[in-house]
Scaffold this motif. Structure first.
Motif, PDB file in Angstrom:
ATOM      1  N   UNK A 131      44.496  33.882 -20.458  1.00  0.00           N
ATOM      2  CA  UNK A 131      43.545  32.784 -20.554  1.00  0.00           C
ATOM      3  C   UNK A 131      43.782  31.997 -21.842  1.00  0.00           C
ATOM      4  N   UNK A 132      43.269  30.793 -21.865  1.00  0.00           N
ATOM      5  CA  UNK A 132      43.363  29.976 -23.079  1.00  0.00           C
ATOM      6  C   UNK A 132      42.521  30.592 -24.195  1.00  0.00           C
ATOM      7  N   UNK A 133      43.010  30.586 -25.411  1.00  0.00           N
ATOM      8  CA  UNK A 133      42.209  31.104 -26.531  1.00  0.00           C
ATOM      9  C   UNK A 133      41.010  30.205 -26.775  1.00  0.00           C
ATOM     10  N   UNK A 134      39.940  30.732 -27.333  1.00  0.00           N
ATOM     11  CA  UNK A 134      38.757  29.900 -27.605  1.00  0.00           C
ATOM     12  C   UNK A 134      39.079  28.814 -28.616  1.00  0.00           C
ATOM     13  N   UNK A 135      38.445  27.676 -28.422  1.00  0.00           N
ATOM     14  CA  UNK A 135      38.675  26.550 -29.321  1.00  0.00           C
ATOM     15  C   UNK A 135      38.201  26.864 -30.731  1.00  0.00           C
ATOM     16  N   UNK A 136      37.062  27.562 -30.828  1.00  0.00           N
ATOM     17  CA  UNK A 136      36.521  27.986 -32.124  1.00  0.00           C
ATOM     18  C   UNK A 136      36.472  29.507 -32.158  1.00  0.00           C
ATOM     19  N   UNK A 137      36.773  30.125 -33.292  1.00  0.00           N
ATOM     20  CA  UNK A 137      36.722  31.600 -33.359  1.00  0.00           C
ATOM     21  C   UNK A 137      35.364  32.165 -33.004  1.00  0.00           C
ATOM     22  N   UNK A 138      34.304  31.400 -33.251  1.00  0.00           N
ATOM     23  CA  UNK A 138      32.950  31.886 -32.979  1.00  0.00           C
ATOM     24  C   UNK A 138      32.377  31.280 -31.702  1.00  0.00           C
ATOM     25  N   UNK A 139      33.267  30.865 -30.764  1.00  0.00           N
ATOM     26  CA  UNK A 139      32.779  30.208 -29.549  1.00  0.00           C
ATOM     27  C   UNK A 139      32.015  31.177 -28.664  1.00  0.00           C
ATOM     28  N   UNK A 140      32.367  32.445 -28.703  1.00  0.00           N
ATOM     29  CA  UNK A 140      31.704  33.444 -27.858  1.00  0.00           C
ATOM     30  C   UNK A 140      30.502  34.101 -28.533  1.00  0.00           C
ATOM     31  N   UNK A 141      30.023  33.503 -29.585  1.00  0.00           N
ATOM     32  CA  UNK A 141      28.887  34.084 -30.293  1.00  0.00           C
ATOM     33  C   UNK A 141      27.617  33.906 -29.466  1.00  0.00           C
ATOM     34  N   UNK A 142      26.589  34.628 -29.891  1.00  0.00           N
ATOM     35  CA  UNK A 142      25.328  34.583 -29.146  1.00  0.00           C
ATOM     36  C   UNK A 142      24.618  33.257 -29.354  1.00  0.00           C
ATOM     37  N   UNK A 143      24.629  32.749 -30.585  1.00  0.00           N
ATOM     38  CA  UNK A 143      23.925  31.497 -30.871  1.00  0.00           C
ATOM     39  C   UNK A 143      24.643  30.323 -30.224  1.00  0.00           C
ATOM     40  N   UNK A 144      23.887  29.263 -29.976  1.00  0.00           N
ATOM     41  CA  UNK A 144      24.439  28.089 -29.317  1.00  0.00           C
ATOM     42  C   UNK A 144      25.359  27.318 -30.255  1.00  0.00           C
ATOM     43  N   UNK A 145      26.310  26.581 -29.654  1.00  0.00           N
ATOM     44  CA  UNK A 145      27.212  25.758 -30.435  1.00  0.00           C
ATOM     45  C   UNK A 145      26.471  24.523 -30.942  1.00  0.00           C
ATOM     46  N   UNK A 146      26.966  23.991 -32.034  1.00  0.00           N
ATOM     47  CA  UNK A 146      26.406  22.737 -32.525  1.00  0.00           C
ATOM     48  C   UNK A 146      26.809  21.592 -31.613  1.00  0.00           C
ATOM     49  N   UNK A 147      26.182  20.435 -31.803  1.00  0.00           N
ATOM     50  CA  UNK A 147      26.471  19.288 -30.959  1.00  0.00           C
ATOM     51  C   UNK A 147      27.927  18.853 -31.098  1.00  0.00           C
ATOM     52  N   UNK A 148      28.469  18.877 -32.299  1.00  0.00           N
ATOM     53  CA  UNK A 148      29.855  18.493 -32.508  1.00  0.00           C
ATOM     54  C   UNK A 148      30.812  19.516 -31.891  1.00  0.00           C
ATOM     55  N   UNK A 149      30.497  20.801 -32.030  1.00  0.00           N
ATOM     56  CA  UNK A 149      31.349  21.820 -31.425  1.00  0.00           C
ATOM     57  C   UNK A 149      31.339  21.720 -29.910  1.00  0.00           C
ATOM     58  N   UNK A 150      30.182  21.465 -29.310  1.00  0.00           N
ATOM     59  CA  UNK A 150      30.111  21.303 -27.857  1.00  0.00           C
ATOM     60  C   UNK A 150      30.920  20.095 -27.406  1.00  0.00           C
ATOM     61  N   UNK A 151      30.833  18.989 -28.169  1.00  0.00           N
ATOM     62  CA  UNK A 151      31.610  17.799 -27.825  1.00  0.00           C
ATOM     63  C   UNK A 151      33.104  18.076 -27.933  1.00  0.00           C
ATOM     64  N   UNK A 152      33.515  18.823 -28.958  1.00  0.00           N
ATOM     65  CA  UNK A 152      34.931  19.159 -29.114  1.00  0.00           C
ATOM     66  C   UNK A 152      35.426  20.029 -27.963  1.00  0.00           C
ATOM     67  N   UNK A 153      34.622  20.979 -27.522  1.00  0.00           N
ATOM     68  CA  UNK A 153      35.012  21.829 -26.402  1.00  0.00           C
ATOM     69  C   UNK A 153      35.164  20.998 -25.126  1.00  0.00           C
ATOM     70  N   UNK A 154      34.224  20.085 -24.876  1.00  0.00           N
ATOM     71  CA  UNK A 154      34.310  19.227 -23.694  1.00  0.00           C
ATOM     72  C   UNK A 154      35.547  18.343 -23.740  1.00  0.00           C
ATOM     73  N   UNK A 155      35.829  17.772 -24.900  1.00  0.00           N
ATOM     74  CA  UNK A 155      37.020  16.925 -25.040  1.00  0.00           C
ATOM     75  C   UNK A 155      38.289  17.747 -24.878  1.00  0.00           C
ATOM     76  N   UNK A 156      38.270  18.965 -25.404  1.00  0.00           N
ATOM     77  CA  UNK A 156      39.424  19.853 -25.271  1.00  0.00           C
ATOM     78  C   UNK A 156      39.731  20.141 -23.798  1.00  0.00           C
ATOM     79  N   UNK A 157      38.706  20.425 -23.007  1.00  0.00           N
ATOM     80  CA  UNK A 157      38.910  20.669 -21.582  1.00  0.00           C
ATOM     81  C   UNK A 157      39.388  19.404 -20.874  1.00  0.00           C
ATOM     82  N   UNK A 158      38.843  18.257 -21.258  1.00  0.00           N
ATOM     83  CA  UNK A 158      39.273  16.996 -20.639  1.00  0.00           C
ATOM     84  C   UNK A 158      40.737  16.698 -20.952  1.00  0.00           C
ATOM     85  N   UNK A 159      41.168  16.976 -22.169  1.00  0.00           N
ATOM     86  CA  UNK A 159      42.567  16.748 -22.538  1.00  0.00           C
ATOM     87  C   UNK A 159      43.503  17.674 -21.762  1.00  0.00           C
TER      88      UNK A 159
END
Length: 225
Positions: A131-159
Protein backbone atom coordinates in the motif's frame (compact mmCIF):
# COMPACT_ATOMS: atom_id res chain seq x y z
CA UNK A 1 -4.55 50.66 2.28
CA UNK A 2 -5.79 47.06 1.75
CA UNK A 3 -9.46 46.37 2.08
CA UNK A 4 -10.74 44.49 5.15
CA UNK A 5 -10.42 40.77 4.76
CA UNK A 6 -7.82 40.92 1.97
CA UNK A 7 -5.09 39.64 4.28
CA UNK A 8 -7.20 36.64 5.21
CA UNK A 9 -7.82 35.87 1.55
CA UNK A 10 -4.10 36.07 0.80
CA UNK A 11 -3.36 33.74 3.68
CA UNK A 12 -6.02 31.27 2.51
CA UNK A 13 -4.68 31.36 -1.06
CA UNK A 14 -1.14 30.84 0.16
CA UNK A 15 -2.32 27.91 2.26
CA UNK A 16 -4.00 26.27 -0.73
CA UNK A 17 -0.92 26.69 -2.89
CA UNK A 18 1.21 25.36 -0.06
CA UNK A 19 -0.99 22.26 0.14
CA UNK A 20 -0.67 21.68 -3.61
CA UNK A 21 3.10 22.03 -3.56
CA UNK A 22 3.46 19.86 -0.44
CA UNK A 23 1.26 17.10 -1.86
CA UNK A 24 3.09 17.15 -5.19
CA UNK A 25 6.48 17.03 -3.45
CA UNK A 26 5.47 14.14 -1.20
CA UNK A 27 3.96 12.28 -4.16
CA UNK A 28 7.21 12.57 -6.08
CA UNK A 29 9.37 11.68 -3.10
CA UNK A 30 7.43 8.86 -1.49
CA UNK A 31 5.34 7.32 -4.27
CA UNK A 32 3.89 3.84 -3.91
CA UNK A 33 5.30 1.28 -1.53
CA UNK A 34 7.06 -0.57 -4.35
CA UNK A 35 6.10 -0.33 -8.00
CA UNK A 36 7.63 -1.71 -11.19
CA UNK A 37 6.47 0.05 -14.34
CA UNK A 38 8.14 -1.20 -17.53
CA UNK A 39 7.51 -1.11 -21.28
CA UNK A 40 9.44 -3.77 -23.20
CA UNK A 41 9.65 -5.49 -26.58
CA UNK A 42 8.45 -9.11 -26.78
CA UNK A 43 9.70 -10.82 -29.98
CA UNK A 44 7.74 -13.48 -31.83
CA UNK A 45 7.99 -17.02 -30.42
CA UNK A 46 9.46 -15.53 -27.24
CA UNK A 47 8.68 -15.49 -23.52
CA UNK A 48 9.76 -12.93 -20.93
CA UNK A 49 9.56 -13.46 -17.15
CA UNK A 50 9.97 -11.09 -14.21
CA UNK A 51 10.55 -11.84 -10.52
CA UNK A 52 9.60 -9.98 -7.36
CA UNK A 53 10.29 -10.78 -3.69
CA UNK A 54 7.07 -10.29 -1.72
CA UNK A 55 6.38 -10.68 1.99
CA UNK A 56 3.41 -12.61 3.28
CA UNK A 57 0.19 -10.62 3.59
CA UNK A 58 1.26 -7.95 1.11
CA UNK A 59 -1.40 -6.77 -1.32
CA UNK A 60 -0.20 -6.65 -4.93
CA UNK A 61 -1.68 -5.55 -8.25
CA UNK A 62 -0.54 -6.57 -11.73
CA UNK A 63 -1.80 -4.51 -14.65
CA UNK A 64 -0.67 -4.92 -18.26
CA UNK A 65 -1.55 -3.81 -21.76
CA UNK A 66 -0.24 -4.67 -25.24
CA UNK A 67 0.62 -1.44 -27.05
CA UNK A 68 1.72 -2.62 -30.51
CA UNK A 69 1.95 -5.75 -32.60
CA UNK A 70 -0.39 -8.20 -34.31
CA UNK A 71 -3.81 -8.42 -32.70
CA UNK A 72 -2.52 -6.64 -29.57
CA UNK A 73 -2.73 -9.79 -27.45
CA UNK A 74 -0.36 -11.74 -25.22
CA UNK A 75 -0.40 -14.63 -22.76
CA UNK A 76 0.15 -13.79 -19.08
CA UNK A 77 0.91 -16.14 -16.17
CA UNK A 78 1.55 -15.45 -12.46
CA UNK A 79 3.00 -18.03 -10.06
CA UNK A 80 3.75 -18.07 -6.33
CA UNK A 81 7.09 -19.30 -4.86
CA UNK A 82 5.86 -22.92 -4.95
CA UNK A 83 4.93 -22.73 -8.65
CA UNK A 84 1.19 -22.54 -8.00
CA UNK A 85 -0.59 -20.62 -10.74
CA UNK A 86 -2.39 -17.60 -9.30
CA UNK A 87 -3.37 -16.00 -12.59
CA UNK A 88 -3.38 -17.25 -16.19
CA UNK A 89 -4.93 -15.64 -19.25
CA UNK A 90 -4.45 -16.43 -22.92
CA UNK A 91 -4.33 -13.85 -25.72
CA UNK A 92 -5.40 -10.86 -23.63
CA UNK A 93 -5.03 -7.29 -24.83
CA UNK A 94 -5.13 -5.80 -21.33
CA UNK A 95 -6.11 -6.88 -17.84
CA UNK A 96 -5.62 -6.22 -14.14
CA UNK A 97 -5.24 -8.71 -11.29
CA UNK A 98 -5.04 -8.06 -7.54
CA UNK A 99 -3.98 -10.62 -4.96
CA UNK A 100 -2.59 -10.93 -1.44
CA UNK A 101 0.64 -12.88 -1.00
CA UNK A 102 -0.02 -16.05 0.99
CA UNK A 103 3.65 -16.70 1.78
CA UNK A 104 7.09 -15.17 1.67
CA UNK A 105 9.18 -15.73 -1.41
CA UNK A 106 9.83 -14.84 -5.02
CA UNK A 107 6.78 -14.49 -7.24
CA UNK A 108 7.13 -14.89 -10.99
CA UNK A 109 4.98 -13.43 -13.75
CA UNK A 110 5.60 -14.11 -17.43
CA UNK A 111 4.41 -12.71 -20.74
CA UNK A 112 4.42 -15.08 -23.70
CA UNK A 113 4.24 -14.42 -27.43
CA UNK A 114 5.00 -18.00 -28.39
CA UNK A 115 1.75 -18.37 -30.33
CA UNK A 116 2.83 -15.62 -32.77
CA UNK A 117 5.07 -16.62 -35.67
CA UNK A 118 5.89 -13.31 -37.34
CA UNK A 119 4.81 -10.32 -35.24
CA UNK A 120 6.53 -8.98 -32.14
CA UNK A 121 4.70 -7.08 -29.42
CA UNK A 122 5.32 -4.08 -27.20
CA UNK A 123 3.99 -4.74 -23.69
CA UNK A 124 3.49 -2.36 -20.79
CA UNK A 125 2.98 -3.59 -17.23
CA UNK A 126 2.69 -2.02 -13.79
CA UNK A 127 3.32 -4.27 -10.79
CA UNK A 128 2.52 -2.61 -7.47
CA UNK A 129 3.56 -4.23 -4.20
CA UNK A 130 2.13 -2.97 -0.91
CA UNK A 131 0.00 0.00 0.00
CA UNK A 132 1.00 3.63 -0.34
CA UNK A 133 2.76 5.02 2.74
CA UNK A 134 0.80 7.60 4.75
CA UNK A 135 1.21 11.17 3.63
CA UNK A 136 1.88 12.27 7.22
CA UNK A 137 3.62 10.09 9.85
CA UNK A 138 0.76 10.81 12.25
CA UNK A 139 -2.04 10.26 9.70
CA UNK A 140 -3.27 7.14 11.50
CA UNK A 141 -3.47 8.85 14.87
CA UNK A 142 -6.65 8.91 16.89
CA UNK A 143 -7.12 12.68 16.78
CA UNK A 144 -8.52 14.30 13.66
CA UNK A 145 -6.29 15.89 11.04
CA UNK A 146 -6.07 19.63 10.76
CA UNK A 147 -7.81 21.41 7.90
CA UNK A 148 -4.54 21.86 6.01
CA UNK A 149 -3.52 18.23 6.51
CA UNK A 150 -6.92 17.03 5.27
CA UNK A 151 -6.61 19.27 2.21
CA UNK A 152 -3.12 17.92 1.51
CA UNK A 153 -4.34 14.32 1.75
CA UNK A 154 -7.21 15.05 -0.67
CA UNK A 155 -4.87 16.76 -3.12
CA UNK A 156 -2.40 13.89 -2.80
CA UNK A 157 -5.10 11.36 -3.77
CA UNK A 158 -6.25 13.58 -6.65
CA UNK A 159 -2.69 13.82 -7.99
CA UNK A 160 -2.32 10.03 -7.91
CA UNK A 161 -5.52 9.72 -9.93
CA UNK A 162 -4.19 12.26 -12.43
CA UNK A 163 -0.98 10.26 -12.84
CA UNK A 164 -2.97 7.07 -13.46
CA UNK A 165 -5.15 8.79 -16.05
CA UNK A 166 -2.11 10.25 -17.79
CA UNK A 167 -0.52 6.80 -17.99
CA UNK A 168 -3.63 5.26 -19.54
CA UNK A 169 -3.98 8.13 -22.01
CA UNK A 170 -0.33 7.77 -23.04
CA UNK A 171 -0.85 4.06 -23.64
CA UNK A 172 -3.97 4.70 -25.70
CA UNK A 173 -2.16 7.38 -27.69
CA UNK A 174 0.75 5.01 -28.40
CA UNK A 175 -1.64 2.23 -29.41
CA UNK A 176 -3.63 4.54 -31.67
CA UNK A 177 -0.46 5.87 -33.28
CA UNK A 178 0.74 2.32 -33.95
CA UNK A 179 -2.56 1.38 -35.57
CA UNK A 180 -2.54 4.54 -37.69
CA UNK A 181 1.02 3.87 -38.88
CA UNK A 182 0.14 0.26 -39.68
CA UNK A 183 -2.94 1.38 -41.63
CA UNK A 184 -0.88 3.98 -43.47
CA UNK A 185 1.66 1.32 -44.48
CA UNK A 186 -1.07 -0.99 -45.77
CA UNK A 187 -2.69 1.81 -47.76
CA UNK A 188 0.69 2.73 -49.28
CA UNK A 189 1.37 -0.88 -50.33
CA UNK A 190 -2.15 -1.21 -51.73
CA UNK A 191 -1.74 2.01 -53.72
CA UNK A 192 1.59 0.86 -55.17
CA UNK A 193 0.05 -2.50 -56.11
CA UNK A 194 -2.91 -0.82 -57.80
CA UNK A 195 -0.55 1.49 -59.73
CA UNK A 196 1.50 -1.49 -60.97
CA UNK A 197 -1.62 -3.40 -62.00
CA UNK A 198 -2.96 -0.34 -63.84
CA UNK A 199 0.37 0.09 -65.63
CA UNK A 200 0.46 -3.56 -66.75
CA UNK A 201 -3.16 -3.44 -67.94
CA UNK A 202 -2.52 -0.20 -69.88
CA UNK A 203 0.53 -1.65 -71.64
CA UNK A 204 -1.41 -4.80 -72.47
CA UNK A 205 -4.28 -2.80 -73.97
CA UNK A 206 -1.86 -0.77 -76.11
CA UNK A 207 -0.29 -3.91 -77.61
CA UNK A 208 -3.71 -5.48 -78.10
CA UNK A 209 -5.08 -2.46 -79.99
CA UNK A 210 -1.89 -2.22 -82.00
CA UNK A 211 -2.32 -5.81 -83.12
CA UNK A 212 -5.81 -5.02 -84.46
CA UNK A 213 -4.59 -2.24 -86.81
CA UNK A 214 -1.33 -3.77 -87.98
CA UNK A 215 -1.14 -4.93 -91.71
CA UNK A 216 -0.88 -8.63 -92.22
CA UNK A 217 0.88 -9.80 -95.34
CA UNK A 218 -0.78 -12.64 -97.19
CA UNK A 219 1.09 -14.92 -99.51
CA UNK A 220 -0.56 -16.78 -102.40
CA UNK A 221 0.76 -19.92 -103.94
CA UNK A 222 -0.08 -20.76 -107.52
CA UNK A 223 -0.45 -24.43 -108.14
CA UNK A 224 0.46 -25.44 -111.65
CA UNK A 225 -1.59 -27.91 -113.62
Amino acid sequence: MPRPGSAQRWVAAAGRWGCWLLALLLLLVTGPGCASEITFELPDNAKQCFYEDIAQGTKCTLEFQVITGGHYDVDCRLEDPDGKVLYKEMKKQYDSFTFTASKNGTYKFCFSNEFSTFTHKTVYFDFQVGEDPPLFPSENRVSALTQMESACVSIHEALKSVIDYQTHFRLREAQGRSRAEDLNTRVAYWSVGEALILLVVSIGQVFLLKSFFSDKRTTTTRVGS
